[in-house]
Structures are given as structure tokens and as C-alpha cells.
Motif scaffolding. Sequence first.
Motif, PDB file in Angstrom:
ATOM      1  N   LEU A 158      81.964  39.903   2.876  1.00  0.00           N
ATOM      2  CA  LEU A 158      80.901  38.942   3.105  1.00  0.00           C
ATOM      3  C   LEU A 158      79.992  39.440   4.216  1.00  0.00           C
ATOM      4  CD1 LEU A 158      83.033  35.652   3.151  1.00  0.00           C
ATOM      5  CD2 LEU A 158      81.966  36.756   1.180  1.00  0.00           C
ATOM      6  N   GLU A 159      78.703  39.243   4.010  1.00  0.00           N
ATOM      7  CA  GLU A 159      77.729  39.511   5.067  1.00  0.00           C
ATOM      8  C   GLU A 159      77.343  38.177   5.698  1.00  0.00           C
ATOM      9  OE1 GLU A 159      74.359  41.670   3.714  1.00  0.00           O
ATOM     10  OE2 GLU A 159      75.379  43.611   3.778  1.00  0.00           O
ATOM     11  N   ARG A 160      77.341  38.126   7.042  1.00  0.00           N
ATOM     12  CA  ARG A 160      77.021  36.888   7.744  1.00  0.00           C
ATOM     13  C   ARG A 160      75.768  37.093   8.588  1.00  0.00           C
ATOM     14  NH1 ARG A 160      81.515  34.464  11.662  1.00  0.00           N
ATOM     15  NH2 ARG A 160      81.198  36.519  12.597  1.00  0.00           N
ATOM     16  N   PHE A 161      74.851  36.124   8.472  1.00  0.00           N
ATOM     17  CA  PHE A 161      73.606  36.162   9.238  1.00  0.00           C
ATOM     18  C   PHE A 161      73.452  34.836   9.965  1.00  0.00           C
ATOM     19  CE2 PHE A 161      69.081  34.853   9.269  1.00  0.00           C
ATOM     20  CZ  PHE A 161      68.604  35.771  10.206  1.00  0.00           C
TER      21      PHE A 161
ATOM     22  N   VAL B  83      71.116  28.278  11.992  1.00  0.00           N
ATOM     23  CA  VAL B  83      71.492  28.341  10.590  1.00  0.00           C
ATOM     24  C   VAL B  83      72.336  29.590  10.379  1.00  0.00           C
ATOM     25  CG1 VAL B  83      69.391  29.574   9.926  1.00  0.00           C
ATOM     26  CG2 VAL B  83      70.675  28.322   8.186  1.00  0.00           C
ATOM     27  N   GLY B  84      73.364  29.424   9.602  1.00  0.00           N
ATOM     28  CA  GLY B  84      74.202  30.561   9.240  1.00  0.00           C
ATOM     29  C   GLY B  84      74.214  30.748   7.740  1.00  0.00           C
ATOM     30  N   ILE B  85      74.144  32.006   7.297  1.00  0.00           N
ATOM     31  CA  ILE B  85      74.110  32.306   5.858  1.00  0.00           C
ATOM     32  C   ILE B  85      75.201  33.324   5.560  1.00  0.00           C
ATOM     33  CG2 ILE B  85      72.737  33.188   3.930  1.00  0.00           C
ATOM     34  CD1 ILE B  85      70.236  32.333   5.464  1.00  0.00           C
ATOM     35  N   ILE B  86      76.031  33.017   4.583  1.00  0.00           N
ATOM     36  CA  ILE B  86      77.096  33.926   4.159  1.00  0.00           C
ATOM     37  C   ILE B  86      76.790  34.392   2.742  1.00  0.00           C
ATOM     38  CG2 ILE B  86      79.536  34.147   3.614  1.00  0.00           C
ATOM     39  CD1 ILE B  86      80.167  32.195   5.803  1.00  0.00           C
ATOM     40  N   THR B  87      76.793  35.714   2.557  1.00  0.00           N
ATOM     41  CA  THR B  87      76.493  36.308   1.246  1.00  0.00           C
ATOM     42  C   THR B  87      77.678  37.145   0.789  1.00  0.00           C
ATOM     43  OG1 THR B  87      74.157  36.431   1.848  1.00  0.00           O
ATOM     44  CG2 THR B  87      74.875  37.733  -0.049  1.00  0.00           C
ATOM     45  N   ASP B  88      78.109  36.920  -0.430  1.00  0.00           N
ATOM     46  CA  ASP B  88      79.202  37.715  -1.001  1.00  0.00           C
ATOM     47  C   ASP B  88      78.633  39.038  -1.508  1.00  0.00           C
ATOM     48  OD1 ASP B  88      81.334  38.821  -2.318  1.00  0.00           O
ATOM     49  OD2 ASP B  88      81.934  36.970  -3.323  1.00  0.00           O
ATOM     50  N   VAL B  89      78.959  40.122  -0.827  1.00  0.00           N
ATOM     51  CA  VAL B  89      78.445  41.450  -1.197  1.00  0.00           C
ATOM     52  C   VAL B  89      79.578  42.337  -1.675  1.00  0.00           C
ATOM     53  CG1 VAL B  89      76.458  41.309   0.353  1.00  0.00           C
ATOM     54  CG2 VAL B  89      78.629  42.211   1.214  1.00  0.00           C
ATOM     55  N   THR B  90      80.641  41.711  -2.180  1.00  0.00           N
ATOM     56  CA  THR B  90      81.812  42.496  -2.590  1.00  0.00           C
ATOM     57  C   THR B  90      81.452  43.534  -3.639  1.00  0.00           C
ATOM     58  OG1 THR B  90      83.196  40.565  -2.161  1.00  0.00           O
ATOM     59  CG2 THR B  90      84.159  42.346  -3.462  1.00  0.00           C
ATOM     60  N   ARG B  91      80.747  43.101  -4.682  1.00  0.00           N
ATOM     61  CA  ARG B  91      80.414  44.034  -5.761  1.00  0.00           C
ATOM     62  C   ARG B  91      79.506  45.158  -5.256  1.00  0.00           C
ATOM     63  NH1 ARG B  91      78.152  41.466 -11.161  1.00  0.00           N
ATOM     64  NH2 ARG B  91      80.259  40.567 -11.041  1.00  0.00           N
TER      65      ARG B  91
ATOM     66  N   TRP C 220      73.871  39.766  12.846  1.00  0.00           N
ATOM     67  CA  TRP C 220      74.326  40.200  11.520  1.00  0.00           C
ATOM     68  C   TRP C 220      75.710  40.822  11.685  1.00  0.00           C
ATOM     69  CZ3 TRP C 220      69.366  40.829  13.216  1.00  0.00           C
ATOM     70  CH2 TRP C 220      68.333  40.354  12.416  1.00  0.00           C
ATOM     71  N   ASP C 221      76.592  40.576  10.762  1.00  0.00           N
ATOM     72  CA  ASP C 221      77.864  41.292  10.729  1.00  0.00           C
ATOM     73  C   ASP C 221      78.438  41.218   9.317  1.00  0.00           C
ATOM     74  OD1 ASP C 221      78.785  38.694  10.598  1.00  0.00           O
ATOM     75  OD2 ASP C 221      79.557  38.652  12.640  1.00  0.00           O
ATOM     76  N   THR C 222      79.475  42.010   9.099  1.00  0.00           N
ATOM     77  CA  THR C 222      80.136  42.077   7.794  1.00  0.00           C
ATOM     78  C   THR C 222      81.597  41.716   7.982  1.00  0.00           C
ATOM     79  OG1 THR C 222      78.621  43.798   7.053  1.00  0.00           O
ATOM     80  CG2 THR C 222      80.662  43.535   5.821  1.00  0.00           C
ATOM     81  N   LEU C 223      82.104  40.844   7.130  1.00  0.00           N
ATOM     82  CA  LEU C 223      83.476  40.360   7.229  1.00  0.00           C
ATOM     83  C   LEU C 223      84.234  40.699   5.955  1.00  0.00           C
ATOM     84  CD1 LEU C 223      82.538  36.779   8.493  1.00  0.00           C
ATOM     85  CD2 LEU C 223      83.054  38.760   9.914  1.00  0.00           C
TER      86      LEU C 223
END
Length: 740
Positions: free
Chosen positions: A287-290, A305-313, A276-279
Motif C-alpha cells: 500500500l502507498e500512503r499519502f 487527509v490521508g489516502i491509501i492506494t493498493d499498489v500490490t499489482r 509519502w510512504d509505502t507499507l
Amino acid sequence: MATEAEATPATSGERPFALLGDPEPPPTLGDALDLIAGRLREAFAVDVAVVRATPGPDPTRVARGASAADRALGDRVARVLAGLRPETIDAGLDRLSGGSAVLWPDLAAEPAIQRRIAAAVGAGGTAGGTDLHGAAALAMPLRSPSNPRLGAIALVSLAGGRPLGETDRRTLEALAPQIALAVQNAILRDRDVRTGRTLQAVLESTPNGVVVVDLEGRIALANRAYQEFLGVDESMLVGKPIGEVVEEHLKSRFVDTGLIEAGALVFGDDPTARRWDTLETVDGRVLERFSAPIHDAKGTLAGRVGIITDVTRAHRALEEARALAHENALLLEREERRAEEELALARAGAILRGAMTRAEVHEQLVVQADALVASDKTAVFVSRRRGDLVAAATRGFSRAVARRLRYRAGEAQIGRAVLTRRQIVCHDTEADPRGMGSFAEAEGIRSFVHVPIEVGEGVYGVLNVNSLRPDAFGPRDQRVLAELARHASVALQNALLFERERENAEALQDALLAEEPPEVPGLELATLYRAAAGAMVGGDLYNIWRLSDGRVAVLVGDVSGKGVAAAGATAMIRFLAEGLSAREDDPGRLLDDLGRLGGSRLSEGSFVTVFLAVLDPRTGLMQWANAGHPPPILLGTGGPPMLEGEPDPPLGSGLENGYRTRSGALPLGAVLILYTDGILEAPAMDGEQFGEERLLDAALALAGDRPDAIAQGMYAAASRWTGGSLADDVALAVVRRTEP
């Protein structure tokens, strides 16, 4: 019933054919079943071939495939044979195991088939029957280890066509495993296709970017959200090495390129690791990357598998919440410090107001200033008549300097503080040498604060706080010192008032208290008076004076109340008693006169207890009268240590029959001790009073001492009992008879 036909199928003696050997399998289950039916029709040279499959555990979900030279004929036959499934009891298929076939020489003659024809073409079944009259058929259920109701197949040869026989049945049974496998694969492939479509729909519907990388590190799948994150389409991603995609499309979009490269190594040293990390992107998105491994049904590693989630808000909301929480914490901390500061100032103010004299206020002001503000040297300067400032209390200064701490009116910054009545702050004496004059350099002072102390309309003095460091005193220190100076102002006003009251009270007490006992041959006399704790004058009285005939009068009394009002009544009683004795020396009658004259002058509700004794030092005769007073102690007579006899009521109580005079002897060496109830009722911490027994014990222990030592010792014993000073006035008179 089934009979054998003599004809030989086209596959007789040949190697079984491949039912689905095409490089591109059919896209749907129905197409695949149609293909299998077509291959079977061609292999057995029949008119119609029908394949039925049950994809899952629900027997009502059925897929069909058919092949016929005439498509319409094939559809009709398929509908007729739709009931040919393992559980069709009257068709005989339920008695067959998977891979066992049954032969019908005349399909239209079978009752079950006739019912199916009627159901397919309507009432009477005639139209359908013409198609199947004289037709032969082969039917076989299909089963697999995972699906006992996999399906069934039927081959139909119409009248006039090639007859079906036993050889065809055996051949069909020999092909059963291959046919079942082909159907099972078609079902699985169809399921995979539908699952893949569902998965693709799910991936396309999620706002999260999803990428799948195979064991070689190449991108196998990337959904639309992932493509949008990268700003490229699928054609530029699928099949590309993930490292290449990162280098070409990702690094320039993120702030921390090293973190991006580290995340690109999706396998690394441990291909089974989860990460897990945050970019943060260059345009401010977070973005959070898993990343996690993918395993197949057997547990074998198949990729990642890689998952990118936009957690800006959410990130911004969290940052705002954290900032708000931090701000609230700072506000709370400031409020707590301010509350602690206010509490400390209130405590300091209470201590200052508790000081009784100006000197005590000066000393406490230095102590409290040091407790509230970090300083190295502190002084309180007091203004003298000509305006000079003199150190009244110091801390931290050397003795030699403390004795010389004096400023002329208006001198240095401290003088300016007096003139302007404003606080003066010096942050660095090296930059402003006027501050403390020569004392600053001698004492190493680098910064200080002068706070004027106002009392009434003028400046009483200055509180001076110093540090050996520059810039030691900030706004908080200045505010605290100013508030402390205001508390000191109130305390000094109280101290000045108290000192004036004490001076007046001492003058009044000196005027009211009796003089030293007279020197009388044959008697040793001593008196002691102590006002109640916190009072400067009181209501107890004593007096010893000589009568005109040489005898001595000893008076001890107690006026109800305390303070100046009680002191005035004591003076009146003492002076009246001494004046009345000039014409009346009988103790009882003297108290009668004293009650009439003095009692009428007492305030309402007040009363006076008095013990009056008249002694003849030559004969030892003692006469006395008691107006409500505690009985005296009489030692050395050989009798009871307490003078016996019930007292008469106090003065002012309106006694009608007059006060009684009693008589007794005071032998040589005997000691008479008169006292007030202040010493008798002195309470300990638990409320228990000193009492007659302890008072008598103290007197007996001191009986051999001089009268003044007896008085002081008895008072000291009562003070020890209370653990401090006594809460009531105390008066003692001690008489010892000696040889004249």
C-alpha cells in the motif's frame, strides 16, 4: 398602482422573528423555502406567502417555496407569481433595489398578473382570476453581495382577508436583510449538501482508501475503501482518535509497525507537511500512503487527509521488471565480458602466431597468460626426447629456481597432465602436495593450473600458471588458459615450419650466394647481400671472380620476384656467367650468350637485369656491359660520380643487335660501386624513395673508407631512411683500385 392599507401586521412593533432558528434545518432547498414562506405567512397573517430563489448564475434554474392554508391555492398562486423576479419590467420590480417592496391593492387588476394568470390556467384566465379577485399583495426582490438576483418574495391576502398596507411594506423591507440571509443560507446549505453527496459518491467510487482527520486528531470521514482496508465499518471509525484506530486495527495488519505508528501522527512537528510512504501488509499486499493538510477557503488549517492506494499489482510488476532488468543486465555484462575475453584471446592468438620461432612463442605465451589470468608465477615447460619437462620461459620465479625447473617423465601433477592430455587444477597445494613438487613450498605456491600444449599427434609441453593464494583459478580462468594453449599450438606449428624452412633456406642461400671475394693485388673488394624483410632467400645476385688472363669480373644482377623461385634463377645466372667467361671475356658478347642460355630458362614474364664489369688491376682498364641495370657509382676519377651511358634491355627481353661493350679507366684510388634497385627504391613512411641523390650522398660521405665499410654504411643509410628493414633484396659490390 400600489396604495397603502391601514391594517397592522401581526409583527408590528415586535422584534423580528428568526426565520430558520430550528436546530435541524430542512434537508433540501425546497423544504427550506417552504419553511421561510410559512414563517412569513404566519408573521403577516396573510393567506399565501411565496418565496423564489435563484441558486446560481443561471436565471433559468429556480427553486420555489410556498405556504397557504389551502395547499392547492398556494401552488396556483406560486405559479402566477413565478414571474415576479427583478427583471419583470412591467411589474415594476426592476426599479427596486434589494430590500425595497411594492404594494398592489388589487392583484387581479395588474396587467402583468393577468397575463401570468392566463399563462397559468389556460386561455381566458377566468378560473384563476376568481381566486385573486380583490386580493392585495406585497412583492420584494432579494439580493445579496454575492448574488444580485438572489430571488423574490410575495405575500397575498385574498378578498375578505386582512388587508395589506404601507405598514406591512415597511415591515417587510425591515425584514429584507434577514430574509435574504435566510434564503442565501438555505442555498449554501443545499449546495453543501449536494456537494457533500457528490464528494461522498466520488469517495465511494474510488478504490483508494480516504480518511479525513480533524484538528483534534479524530476521524471525521472514512470512505468504504478505507473501511475495507481496515476491516471495520464506519461506526468504529468516525469520531475515534486516529492513534487509537491505528493501535486497535492497523498495527496487526502491517509488517513494519513502527512505520504505521509514525504515519499515525498525522500532524507531528509540522502539521503542514506532506508525507509519502509505502507499507506492506502481513498478507503480502503493498500500500502507498499519502497524507496532506486540509485548509478552508481562508487558508486556515482545518485537518488532514490521508489516502491509501493498493499498489500490490503494480509493485509486483515493477519488482518483476526490475528482476528481469537485473537479469538482462547480468546477461549483458556476461556477454560483454565474454566478448572482451574472446577479443583478448584473439589478440593473444594473433601475437602468438606472429612469433617466428619457438623461443619467441614461449616468451609470448608467458606474457599473454599473465595478461589474461591473474597469476603470480608462470612457466612454459617443453617436453624433451626422453619425456622430461624443462622450463623454456618463466615469469615470477627466482633465477635459481627457474634454472632448476625440470621434471622427469610422469613426475608430479605436471607429468600427469602430459600423460592424460588433460588440464590439471590444484586449488590448494597444502591439501594436495603432489602438485608442483618441492617447488611449490619453495616459491609459496598455493594453487596452480597445468595446461597441456599439443602439437600434431603429441604433447609439446605444458603451460603452468601459479598463484600464491588458494582457489585462485575458477572455471573462467581454466577456459581461457585452455583456449590460449590451443592458440599456442597453432603458433608452435607455424614456428616449427618456419624454422625448418629457414634452415632449408639458409642452406640454399649458402649454396647460392657467392663466396668471399678473391684476393687480387691492386684491388680492394667487398660484397654485401640482404634478403627482403621477412624473406630468407631472394632474387638479387652478385659475384666476383678472376679470369684466366688475370683480370677480374664483377657481376651484380636482379631477378624479378622473391623467395625460393627467384633464388633458383639467381644461382643459374651466376653460375652460367662464370662458366661462359671461360671462353668469352668480352662483357657484351658474354651477356649475349647469357641471354640466349639463361633467358630461355626463365619463367614466363620474368627478366634479369645485370651489370658486368671486367677490370685489369695492372692498367686500370675497365670494360662493361649493362642489361637494364641501374648505373654504378664511380668516385675518384675526376669525372661524373655516376657511370654514364644508357643501359641495354634486361636479359630475356629478346635483344636482336647484341649487348654493347663500353670501356673506361679506373684510376688509382678510384671506387666503383655496383648496387641493385632494392636500395635505390627503399621507401620512407610517406612513400618517398631513397633515390639516386641520397644514395650518392651516402657514397660520397663514405668514399674514404674501406670497401666493406662503404657497403655497410650505404645499406645502413637506406635502412634509416625507411625506419627499419628494407622491403626488397639488396646486393652491393664495391671495388677500389690500389697500388699492386
